[in-house]
Design a protein around this motif. Structure first.
Motif, PDB file in Angstrom:
ATOM      1  N   PHE A  95      92.299   4.730-107.004  1.00  0.00           N
ATOM      2  CA  PHE A  95      92.315   4.923-108.604  1.00  0.00           C
ATOM      3  C   PHE A  95      91.765   6.221-108.637  1.00  0.00           C
ATOM      4  CE2 PHE A  95      89.361   3.851-112.647  1.00  0.00           C
ATOM      5  CZ  PHE A  95      90.486   4.522-113.313  1.00  0.00           C
ATOM      6  N   ARG A  96      92.166   7.098-109.387  1.00  0.00           N
ATOM      7  CA  ARG A  96      91.567   8.532-109.485  1.00  0.00           C
ATOM      8  C   ARG A  96      91.105   9.118-110.987  1.00  0.00           C
ATOM      9  NH1 ARG A  96      91.912   9.993-104.926  1.00  0.00           N
ATOM     10  NH2 ARG A  96      93.713  10.054-103.535  1.00  0.00           N
ATOM     11  N   GLY A  97      91.354   8.061-111.961  1.00  0.00           N
ATOM     12  CA  GLY A  97      90.875   8.413-113.303  1.00  0.00           C
ATOM     13  C   GLY A  97      92.259   7.905-114.258  1.00  0.00           C
ATOM     14  N   THR A  98      92.172   8.984-115.245  1.00  0.00           N
ATOM     15  CA  THR A  98      93.187   8.653-116.353  1.00  0.00           C
ATOM     16  C   THR A  98      94.079   9.624-116.656  1.00  0.00           C
ATOM     17  OG1 THR A  98      91.767   9.197-118.088  1.00  0.00           O
ATOM     18  CG2 THR A  98      91.710   7.146-117.365  1.00  0.00           C
ATOM     19  N   VAL A  99      95.257   9.404-117.462  1.00  0.00           N
ATOM     20  CA  VAL A  99      95.936  10.350-118.161  1.00  0.00           C
ATOM     21  C   VAL A  99      96.189   9.954-119.389  1.00  0.00           C
ATOM     22  CG1 VAL A  99      97.514  11.184-116.043  1.00  0.00           C
ATOM     23  CG2 VAL A  99      98.432   8.938-117.452  1.00  0.00           C
ATOM     24  N   GLU A 100      96.385  10.829-120.417  1.00  0.00           N
ATOM     25  CA  GLU A 100      96.361  10.431-121.896  1.00  0.00           C
ATOM     26  C   GLU A 100      97.526  10.512-122.655  1.00  0.00           C
ATOM     27  OE1 GLU A 100      93.683   9.135-124.133  1.00  0.00           O
ATOM     28  OE2 GLU A 100      92.167   9.067-122.229  1.00  0.00           O
ATOM     29  N   GLN A 101      98.221   9.816-123.525  1.00  0.00           N
ATOM     30  CA  GLN A 101      99.389   9.862-124.216  1.00  0.00           C
ATOM     31  C   GLN A 101      98.895   9.489-125.384  1.00  0.00           C
ATOM     32  OE1 GLN A 101     103.657   8.926-123.282  1.00  0.00           O
ATOM     33  NE2 GLN A 101     103.345   7.554-124.822  1.00  0.00           N
ATOM     34  N   ASP A 102      99.317  10.197-126.701  1.00  0.00           N
ATOM     35  CA  ASP A 102      98.844   9.707-127.853  1.00  0.00           C
ATOM     36  C   ASP A 102      97.685   8.805-128.164  1.00  0.00           C
ATOM     37  OD1 ASP A 102     101.395  10.755-128.474  1.00  0.00           O
ATOM     38  OD2 ASP A 102     102.348   8.894-128.299  1.00  0.00           O
TER      39      ASP A 102
END
Lengths: 388, 130
Positions: B111-118
């Motif tokens: 696990f490395r973090g997040t991506v964001e969409q809307d």
């Protein structure tokens, strides 16, 4: 056992249609009525499917709209939406309605527009298509709808050794079948090389592994078993199973099983009193070549893991042990989402009447349709037989 | 920080799951009756229907169950270079994640973090040995 009978069918050519949803549906529905020889006054209800109209064209509450347009403005009309399985769910409810004496004659069908006539480009239509995936826990990852099936297919390749060439064989076979279907979106042959050389959409699927965005409509007239005898060419619905699996994919016990399809098939076979070995041909939900592999395994036509080799050996081609998608399937015939389910019913009906022309399966007695919705979370399996 | 601080009235809502994810805490639920662990919180266990589920912190290292590379992307991702999406087995749970780098079936990922969409986050995983 006969649950209901189909006494008339109609469908548009699948492809590009720059007319309204109601106009497009009428081009399938009115020929279905003519085929059955019934007038508007004979139809008791409309069971109708459309998936995307609210998102693509700001067009909802479509059942009374298309009913009005086709001259049925006052009969009970209802609309169904279950992603790509939309119009088979409408068909299921039509079958139940005539089976239970609620109606005698039901018009069932679906319509969809997915091509650029909607004014929507590929990235935006790709966003709309992935609306069937989990909104919170899948869509934000950047997954696409082809991507959901790509994940299952990549796993299948790893687990069973299915190859890209075997997948391409399915596209080649369905295109070959489509050349004999005047209503197919793609009426041209393709080759293994052309499939493998086409651009990657989502690994392992090249463009030619994927069904197209299509516009089209399809319809059928469904009547009760007793009422069917007064028609010229009834084809009986002997089984119609509906299965549901968990969404998102990550919660499914075994994504490769497409368990909803296995459940639906078991129910349909049980109702019809038949086994997979008694099916003479089938129309399956080949939205992507890998999906046809999973379908032939789930339906029990081949062992798990054998879907790819069976296709490559020609067992699923016209003239093979179990012809799969004589119409060309979603791959070549096209996939106007909400029209796909009843278009499979149209093909089964024409094949069982021996009216399928150059794509006719040799003297079939039993046909099967397999229609998936979403990430395989919805599945319908229908068996139909010529009337004894 | 304890898991409870993220919950809304004791519930792991999507908003609570997202808030934890943005702080690099991956939350899920374990069913007390059938032991199914989900990375996508629900009102009841998806496998058995039990409402006796406990919020747990999920493992942050796992193995790729299936992966793909997306070349034709939805509108929000269509400016990006081709990217990976995978189903990853993390302990008893499976999760769909965006992939940073290359990861094939069977590879170890973390696990490395997040991506964001809307305004919605998704977990981001990458090769474990990076």
């Amino acid at each position: 056992m006969t649950r209901a009978s189909v006494v008339g069918v109609g469908m548009t050519k699948f492809g590009t249609h720059d007319i309204t949803l109601a106009e497009l549906f009428a081009e399938a529905a009115l020929p279905a009525l003519d085929d059955a020889g019934v007038g508007r006054g004979d139809v008791d209800a409309l069971y109708f499917g459309n998936t995307l109209g609210g998102m693509t064209e700001n067009d909802t509450h479509l059942a009374p709209k298309v009913a009005t347009h086709t001259g049925f403005g006052r009969i009970p009309a209802q609309r169904f939406e279950d992603a790509c399985a939309t119009s088979t769910n409408a068909f299921k409810h039509a079958v139940q309605a005539v089976e239970n004496g609620i109606h005698d004659v039901v018009l069932v069908g679906g319509v969809e527009k997915c091509t650029p006539v909607t004014g929507i480009d590929t990235p935006e239509m790709t966003r709309i298509f992935v609306s069937a995936a989990d909104r919170q826990y899948e869509q934000p990852t950047g997954i696409t709808f082809p991507g959901v099936f790509a994940l299952m297919t990549k796993r299948h390749m790893e687990q069973y050794g299915t190859t890209e060439e075997q997948l391409a064989e399915i596209a080649v076979k369905n295109h070959a079948h489509g050349t004999h279907n005047p209503r197919a979106h793609f009426g041209k042959d393709t080759s293994i090389e052309a499939v493998l050389d086409s651009p990657l959409v989502v690994d392992p699927f090249h463009l030619m592994d994927c069904c197209p965005f299509s516009d089209g409509g399809s319809a059928a007239v469904v009547v009760s078993d007793e009422y069917a005898d007064s028609f010229d060419a009834p084809v009986d619905v002997t089984g119609l199973g509906h299965g549901t699996d968990l969404v998102p994919v990550s919660d499914k016990a075994d994504p490769l099983a497409t368990q909803a399809a296995r459940d639906a098939a078991e129910r349909a076979y049980d109702q019809a009193g038949i086994t997979a070995g008694e099916v003479d041909f089938c129309e399956v939900h080949d939205c992507f070549t890998g999906a046809e592999v999973l379908a032939t395994e789930a339906l029990g036509f081949v062992e798990d893991g054998e879907g790819g080799p069976a296709a490559a050996a020609g067992r699923t081609a016209l003239g093979g042990d179990i012809p799969v998608n004589p119409s060309g399937g979603l791959k070549a015939k096209g996939h106007p989402i909400g029209a796909t389910g009843t278009a499979q019913i149209v093909e089964l009906t024409e094949q069982l009447r021996d009216e399928a022309g150059d794509r006719q399966v040799e003297s079939p007695s039993v046909g099967l349709a397999h229609n998936l919705g979403g990430d395989t979370g919805s599945a319908f399996v229908t068996t139909m037989e010529e009337r004894a | 920080m304890s898991v409870e601080t993220y919950l809304e009235d004791g519930e792991l809502t999507h908003r609570a799951w997202s808030a934890a994810l943005r702080e690099d805490v991956l939350l899920g639920e374990r069913c007390a009756d059938c032991d199914h662990v989900t990375a996508a919180p629900k009102a009841a266990c998806a496998r058995c229907g039990s409402q006796d589920t406990a919020v747990i912190e999920l493992q942050t290292e796992g193995t790729v169950y299936a992966e793909t590379t997306v070349f034709v992307a939805p509108a929000a991702f269509s400016d990006a270079e081709p990217y990976g999406v995978a189903l990853i087995d993390i302990g008893d749970a499976r999760i769909m994640a965006h992939i940073d780098g290359d990861a094939a079936v069977g590879d170890a990922v973390a696990f490395r973090g997040t991506v964001e969409q809307d305004d919605s986050p998704a977990p981001l995983f990458g090769p474990a040995d990076d």
